[in-house]
Design an enzyme around this catalytic site. Sequence first.
Site, PDB file in Angstrom:
ATOM      1  CD  GLN A 224      -2.770  -1.198   2.770  1.00  0.00           C
ATOM      2  OE1 GLN A 224      -3.003  -2.294   3.114  1.00  0.00           O
ATOM      3  NE2 GLN A 224      -3.330  -0.085   3.106  1.00  0.00           N
ATOM      4  NE  ARG A 371     -12.992  -0.013   5.069  1.00  0.00           N
ATOM      5  CZ  ARG A 371     -13.926  -0.311   3.989  1.00  0.00           C
ATOM      6  NH1 ARG A 371     -14.152  -1.524   4.102  1.00  0.00           N
ATOM      7  NH2 ARG A 371     -14.435   0.480   3.225  1.00  0.00           N
ATOM      8  CB  CYS A 372      -8.198   1.198  11.856  1.00  0.00           C
ATOM      9  SG  CYS A 372      -7.648   1.938  13.554  1.00  0.00           S
ATOM     10  CD  GLU A 742      -9.341   4.758   8.535  1.00  0.00           C
ATOM     11  OE1 GLU A 742      -8.412   4.138   7.678  1.00  0.00           O
ATOM     12  OE2 GLU A 742      -8.859   5.692   9.288  1.00  0.00           O
TER      13      GLU A 742
END
Length: 796
Positions: A224, A371-372, A742
């Site tokens: 990513q 997702r944070c 998120e």
Amino acid sequence: MTTQALDEIKIGGLGASRKRVEDDRFIRGKGNYTDDVVLPGMLHMEILRSPLPHARITSIDTSKAWALPGVHLVLTGEMMATRNLAWMPTLSYDTQAVLATDKVRFQGQEVACVIADDPYIAKDACELIEVDYEPLPPIVNPWQGLEPDAPVIRDDKEGQADNVVYNWEVGDKAGTDRAFEQADVVSKLELHYPRSHPSPIECCGSVADFNRATQKLTVYMTTQAPHIIRAAVAMVAELPEQMIRIISPDIGGGFGNKVPIYPGYVCSILASILLERPVKWIEDKTGNLISTGFARDIYLKGEMALRKDGKILGFRMHTDADHGAFFADAQPSKFKIGLMHSTFAAYDIPVAHLTARGVYTNKAPGGVAYRCSFRVTEAMFFQERMMQAAADDLGLDQAAFRRMNFVRDDDFPHRTALGFLTDSGQYAKCLDVGLAAIDYDSFRKEQAEARKRGRLLGLGISTMTEPLGAGNSREYDILGIKMFDSADLKVHMTGKAILRTGAKTQGQGHETTWAQIVAHELGIPAEDVTVEEGDTDTAPFGMGTYASRSTPVAGAAVAMVSRKIRAKARKLAAHLLEVSEEDIDWELGRFYVRSAPSQGVSIQECAMAAYSNMPDGMEPGLENTAYYDPPNLTWPFAVYIVTVEVDPETGVWDVLRMVAVDDCGVRINPMIVEGQIMGGLTEAYAMASMQFITFDADGNCVGSNYMDYLLPSAWETPGYELHSEVVTPCPHHPIGAKGIGECAAVGGPAAFVNAVMDALGGTGVRNIDMPVLPDRVWEALTYRRDVAGYPPVRQD
Ligand code: CDP
């Protein structure tokens, strides 16, 4: 709708629900993932993993593996050590074993690698490696790790005499103590946010290709953050950075799993350098679930000082984070426990104090921001569970208690008790929309009626603002590298364009939405803009995509670079229209003479002129790059409300309705935003209801497969009712957008758990740890007690 707005939707600009352009190739099976990369002469790598969670390695015999036909290389920690690569630095200033030398420290840890003609030979050869282990006692939770006689897991580290990773604190201890002295009521809560796993459909992998002749190392990999990897490879492998090219092709979901640096990447790179052939490593599902990307696993304890009328006077909080064997999560260097201190940011609380401790255990590294935004999921979960408990303790209505304590619309900018600056929002309005949508008052009546007949209905609210978009660079860095982002735009002479950014999409739709920002700023139809990300040889330097930072930072850079292009195009327009720059105005896609609006030139005509008819002295071309360092984080706000029915006989709970009100400022692509919210809510539901990845007393990872660790299918997933009517533009983002990726995964879990706890109201049960499995609900109802869910799991 104005004429301009109409034009904008037609060209796929801001606010257009454009279909995702990238989906065309995905739906046709034409995506190009790391595993699709096939290079001439490519070899395959497999990893031998430790069966034990904690053991000293007394010997490793690789002779039988070397002897298997088709094997080219067997790598062990000892060999890695000769090149100073047995250990690598982590993104949190710790070290992590690449291949174990002295000890194994978690089940599934990488012990050796085999590189062979095909993956099957490599796997067979792994089984021929003989490792002698001397077992040591495993530690599966922080409390065991903190025992005075606990074995020191990181005895490799000089001066490490216990299992504590860090102690960190923020806030005003003395002021908070005073607030508690003045409190009418003190409300307390303690809970465990369990380990969870992002579990993307595509596992991690890499294809490393070192070319001795050119000295160039090209690595295709599931990352990513390609530029960070390039810098890390340059530093760790001591290769010149310009000779390293990281290509992150299509990614089949990241969710934070693909931010860290994993041993498999490093070993495939070293193997390619040693063998001078391309080496592919593709992780299997169990490898992914057992060794990479663990998130959460944190113990949260707090108390709130309250006035009788419901005013919150202050709060105290302590967290114990189980980091596993290596402190390897990516997070801003200044903040040891990520952005945990954003907790309660939506509420006007005068004073607070937070302490945090990190502990090593015999588990794979944890703390990945699944997702944070660096621990905000845990922060918001505790916040909203605590808000529910406090309202109940005061005997106040859940919605009214929240509303009373919200930061008011006219209080922005607002400095939170733990130091953040929130800058915009309409919290009460969002709550009103949510309550109206769920028909709050009617539900409460129905709930009371149902209770009389023995039916257990519950309603859970979660309201939160979330810090999205690190940097600014003053406060946010990873390993000292400041957090900002970038966009590079080249407008060709025919008016078509190519845009590259330092972000990296993994399914969020950047190829679609970034083109919409260019369309909005320049009037070039979105379909004329190709977006490319993930290749460090072509993309400008950026920090990558995680923590919903793409729209707040890279998206802002896209707007800024488009504005630079427009500024040059204005000069070209003045030249073409033979007037001075001051005499021309801009409307979407066109410059015109202010005094004679019918005389104008399109952005495409300006582009042609940039290559064929520029004024004397002007540098040719229409290209530029922008690096964007945001002045602040963006602060979206969300209200999630869930209603459930709990079966008192079995503990099974069903979602009746779920309402989501998200204010993420200006929506670039409303359809993609809705997709992001639905996906996040589904992950929230999964965490709250079914995802169970834990450890037994022997340190075995229970749940490293999809039979135990469940992903919700369409069958289980509840329906969602989404509301988008509240829009508070971000005051500092060039197009007013805030992050969204998120929010639902962060704020959603508390809504589900609160709903179940609300259904259990009156039983005295204060907490059931996630996942709120039916047997836990049944236990809570039957024995009228809280149910804790931390490891070791019971053996009965
Ligand atoms: O960093 P990440 O891409 O995961 O998250 P994000 O910046 O919140 O964006 C997720 C997706 O939603 C991207 O395609 C954004 O462009 C889109 N989005 C949008 O259309 N409008 C917003 N206000 C925020 C995001």
